[in-house]
Design an enzyme around this catalytic site. Structure first.
Site, short mmCIF file in Angstrom:
data_model
loop_
_atom_site.label_atom_id
_atom_site.label_comp_id
_atom_site.label_asym_id
_atom_site.label_seq_id
_atom_site.Cartn_x
_atom_site.Cartn_y
_atom_site.Cartn_z
NE ARG A 40 36.00 38.93 15.48
CZ ARG A 40 36.88 38.44 14.62
NH1 ARG A 40 36.46 37.84 13.52
NH2 ARG A 40 38.17 38.53 14.84
CG HIS A 86 37.45 46.90 18.14
ND1 HIS A 86 37.03 45.80 18.85
CD2 HIS A 86 37.00 46.72 16.89
CE1 HIS A 86 36.34 45.00 18.07
NE2 HIS A 86 36.31 45.54 16.86
CE1 TYR A 130 33.61 64.82 2.58
CE2 TYR A 130 33.10 62.53 2.08
CZ TYR A 130 33.75 63.71 1.76
OH TYR A 130 34.54 63.78 0.65
#
Length: 881
Positions: A40, A86, A130
């Site tokens: 990570r 993921h 968007y």
């Protein structure tokens, strides 16, 4: 009844394994921390990516979301990555992708975003439904050759798919974009760098494997931030280069402008990395309200996406911009420091890396990628060549092959028949022959097969040579790096400023002679001395500086960029400034307000300038003195040692009495004779020993007697008594001048009236300047209109003390001479022979005086050029005039 049941304790003891809780906690926590470290928080040293970045780029590549394809909705990309690789939530994936598309977050973008991806003012991006995105062209170079067995793949979280453990990047991403992350028990904070510099460093390592870190720093100079700024000091940066840990101090970039009203503005054009512009403005406003920072009237963030950063800070009328800037650096994020901690995963283990480690690990990884790619291409080429070889055998026995196939009842029988026909075909070749299209049997196609086979054999030989020679593989890496540099390399955005105690200025600044000009209103600039062309006496002159209305050049000085300028103000203060720190401009530029360079109060102004080569040379400073004089004829001598420790706020050089001000300063070695001249045309000569040394705070002693309130000292020269080559040059305000042997001025005690040095008439005007000159020097004259002319001193005739001299410059009506200075002649070969300078400046506050009736009038013939000189010369304007 007998009870045969087993006690509960016995049953439990059979199932419970006693463990040491301390060891259990250690093991569990170490497993957890390593999971965070490896999976990570820390980047891999090879491709410079954390797993989430790697998975996003790989997922976009698998989607075909390339730079030459239409954008795809970010939500679709996030879903693809989350569902396949993921499974840690959509927010973390989207936030990571957004950052890779922000040009203020990444030095080099990896994602090409379309839509609202936030702003540097802290505005967040639009929702993922968007906005759209696709791979950036640069990121495609990180994914190139991923299908050629260049890297290892591993199963994803549910073992349904495979994902790359590392990307086969051609780009040194770790150094290029840096990385930051907090793991368990460790963290990383790596700064971005310039791609061109990093590639130059990689190539230098390829050329010389034992290259030192100091040699690498010549290529990879310092971090290069996407928002620009100025790195302030290199000590912490060099520590990080050597040891992997350090500190970089970054300042925003700004300039000072003057509005039409005369008020000054600080314009911030670049802020430090990761600094929120709105938050910076709010902080400035808070400091003003709390009266921590004085002098600011208004602050406004005028930044936009088109023109970039622009934060305007309006100053109050009496504010000193340089003081305000220093306060902003001290109290706001306009100056920010970043801790450098180069921790990355090397072979799965966290390690602190210096600059050489990072470059060597990347180059060695590239060698592995190129080797595996070459092996893959060789296998594929050999497979294809093997099939083409079968085609060629079949073409050589075409009729027999056709007959054999026609006689076979099934494809399997036909395949076995081809294998057993005795032509040397194997199963793969036989199967390929059976799948051959009939059109390949035409004559032209048969020739193509032979040509393709020959080309493949050449490729196979080349690939085998590459695998046999490591040097050739390194050359391939070198060429690919140069291609990346050509495509994506750019100039540095972040400037580097070395502190005085870190590096010798001579190593950084090219030494050259420059002309320094200061206008009456206090604007200063430096200009290359070669911009001023030499002319004959009586010439028309060239524009030496554009000034504002009612402004003109007060001081004109020549010095080396390696020297230190010592400024003396009319109130007796002393300030220091390195010549290279003076802003550069052409002859016609206005320059920059001197208050922005030194902390000069608004009601004070520079009156004298000294050029000192090296204030750290103890032998020099202990044997030299600074002689100061005022317009009322006071003179004072102080050891240069007292001025050898610069202070930003300046020091007191002389105590000035009311109604007087400092006029001139000269550097002497103790063996000089001093000449003082007054506006009414008198001069006095006395020995330097007549003035005893005093401290900086002393008032001084009388040097020359001034006639009345309208008269005043206009200049001072100090001539070594052993130097017989000097003559005294005097110039009047209407352009008349002459040279006089110094011996014509008798030596007297200081404090007297002196003797006549020029005949002052209405025609000549009052005396404005006095210099000690040799015939090997040039004279430069600057007028209040900005006109400048340069002429050889040997073209000015020698005359007696009581004459009015010859006309040196033709002036326009109402124009007057403002400053005169001397400089070495330009060498005819290269035009850069300037080495020394001395200046005499006008006191602009002097009023006109009646002419001296006792002075003999000079002949009108003095208006004409001297013998051997051309008539008045006009000049052709240069491009910037």
């Amino acid at each position: 009844m007998e009870d045969n049941s087993t006690p509960l304790e016995t049953q439990d003891n059979n199932r419970i394994v006693p463990v040491n809780i301390e060891e259990q906690m250690k093991t569990a926590y170490i497993d957890y921390s390593m999971s965070v470290i490896v999976g990570r928080a820390l980047p891999d040293v090879r491709d410079g990516l954390k797993p989430v970045h790697r998975r996003i780029l790989h997922g976009m590549n698998e989607l075909g979301n390339n730079s030459n394809k239409p954008y795809k909705k970010a939500a679709r990309i996030v879903g693809e990555v989350m569902g396949k690789y993921h499974p840690h939530g959509d927010a973390s994936i989207f936030d990571t992708m957004v950052r890779m598309a922000q040009d203020w977050s990444m030095r080099y973008l990896l994602v090409d975003g379309q839509g609202n991806f936030g702003s540097q003012d802290g505005d967040g991006p639009a929702a993922m439904r968007y906005v759209e995105a696709r791979l950036h062209r640069l990121a495609e170079n990180m994914l190139e050759d991923i299908d050629k067995d260049t890297v290892d793949f591993q199963f994803n979280f549910d073992d349904s798919l495979k994902e790359p453990t590392v990307l086969p990047t051609r780009i040194p991403q770790l150094l290029m974009n840096g990385s930051s992350g907090i793991a368990v028990g460790m963290a990383t904070n790596m700064m971005p760098h310039n791609l061109s510099e990093v590639i130059d460093g990689c190539i230098a390592y390829i050329d010389k494997k034992d290259i030192t870190i100091e040699e690498l720093i010549q290529y990879v100079k310092a971090p290069d931030f996407p928002t620009g700024g100025i790195i302030y000091g290199m000590e912490g940066v060099k520590a990080a280069m050597h040891f992997g840990r350090g500190r970089v101090v970054l300042r925003g970039k700004l300039r000072v402008d003057t509005k039409a009203s005369g008020r000054e503005q600080i314009i911030i054009t670049e802020v430090p990395y990761q600094v929120n512009r709105d938050a910076l403005c709010d902080r400035v406003g808070q400091l003003v309200n709390e009266k921590v920072v004085e002098g600011i009237a208004h602050v406004n963030n005028e930044s936009n996406n088109k023109e970039g950063t622009r934060i305007v800070i309006d100053l109050k009328r009496d504010a000193i911009a340089n003081v305000v800037i220093n306060q902003l650096y001290k109290h706001t994020e306009l100056q920010t420091s970043y801790g450098i901690n180069n921790v990355a995963l090397v072979k799965g283990r966290p390690r602190t890396l210096n600059i050489r480690d990072m470059i060597s690990e990347f180059v060695e990884f590239r060698l592995e990628v190129v080797t595996r790619r070459t092996q893959f291409e060789l296998r594929e080429a050999e497979k294809k060549a093997h099939i083409l070889q079968g085609y060629l055998i079949a073409l050589d026995h075409l009729d027999e092959v056709i007959a054999l196939i026609r006689a076979s009842s099934t494809p399997e029988i036909a395949k076995n028949s081809l294998i057993s026909a005795g032509w040397g075909l194997d199963e793969i070749q036989a199967k390929a022959i059976l799948e051959l299209r009939l059109q390949r049997l035409t004559g032209m196609e048969r020739d193509k097969i032979r040509e393709e086979y020959d080309q493949l054999m050449l490729l196979i030989n080349h690939l085998k040579e590459l695998l046999a020679d490591e040097g050739k593989r390194f050359e391939v890496i070198r060429q690919e790096l140069l291609e990346v540099k050509e495509k994506f390399g750019d100039e540095r955005k972040t400037e580097i400023t070395y502190l005085d105690d870190e590096v010798s200025i001579k190593d950084l600044i090219r030494e050259e002679d420059v002309v320094i000009t200061i206008s009456h209103l206090g604007y200063i600039k430096r200009t290359s001395a070669t911009e001023y062309r030499q002319q004959r006496r009586g010439g028309r002159g060239a524009i030496g500086g554009k000034t504002r209305d009612e402004d003109y050049i007060d001081h004109l000085f020549v010095a080396s960029t390696h020297h230190t300028m010592i400024f003396f103000t009319e109130k007796g203060r002393c300030y220091w400034l390195n010549v290279y720190e003076i802003p550069e401009g052409d002859k016609t530029s206005k320059g920059r307000a001197i208050q922005n360079l030194i902390q000069l109060p608004p009601d004070d102004k520079v009156r004298a300038i000294l050029d000192v080569k090296d204030l750290k040379d103890e032998a020099f400073v202990n044997t030299h003195h600074i002689v100061l004089c005022t317009k009322q004829g006071v003179i004072k001598k102080t050891s240069l040692q007292d001025f050898s420790r610069p202070r930003q706020t300046g020091v007191n050089a002389i105590t000035i009495v009311e109604g007087d001000h400092l006029l001139e300063a000269r550097l002497t070695d103790g063996n000089s004779e001093i000449l003082l001249a007054v506006r009414s045309g008198r001069a006095i000569r006395f020995e330097e020993e007549k003035v005893r040394p005093t401290g900086r705070g002393a008032i001084g002693v009388a040097g020359i007697e001034v006639d009345d309130e309208t008269d005043e000292v206009i200049g001072m020269i100090c001539v070594n008594r052993e130097d017989k080559s000097k003559t005294v040059l005097v110039v009047s305000e209407k352009g008349y001048g002459k040279r006089t042997p110094i011996d014509e001025y008798r030596i007297t005690n200081r404090g007297g009236k002196g003797v006549k040095t020029i005949s002052v008439t209405d025609k000549t005007g009052k005396l404005v300047g006095i210099l000690d000159v040799t015939e090997q020097e040039d004279l430069m004259i600057t007028c209040k209109s900005g006109l400048t002319i340069r002429m050889p001193v040997n073209g000015i005739s020698e005359q007696g003390r009581a004459t009015q001299g010859v006309k040196l410059i033709r002036l326009d009506e109402n124009d007057e001479i403002a400053a005169i200075t001397k400089l070495d002649k330009l060498e005819e070969e290269n035009g850069n022979g300037l080495h020394t300078a001395d200046a005499a400046t006008v006191n602009p506050e002097s009023g006109p005086l009646p002419s001296n009736g006792d002075a003999p009038a000079a002949s009108d013939s003095t208006d004409q050029p001297g013998p051997g000189l051309d008539p008045l010369l006009g000049i052709e304007p240069t491009e910037n005039e």
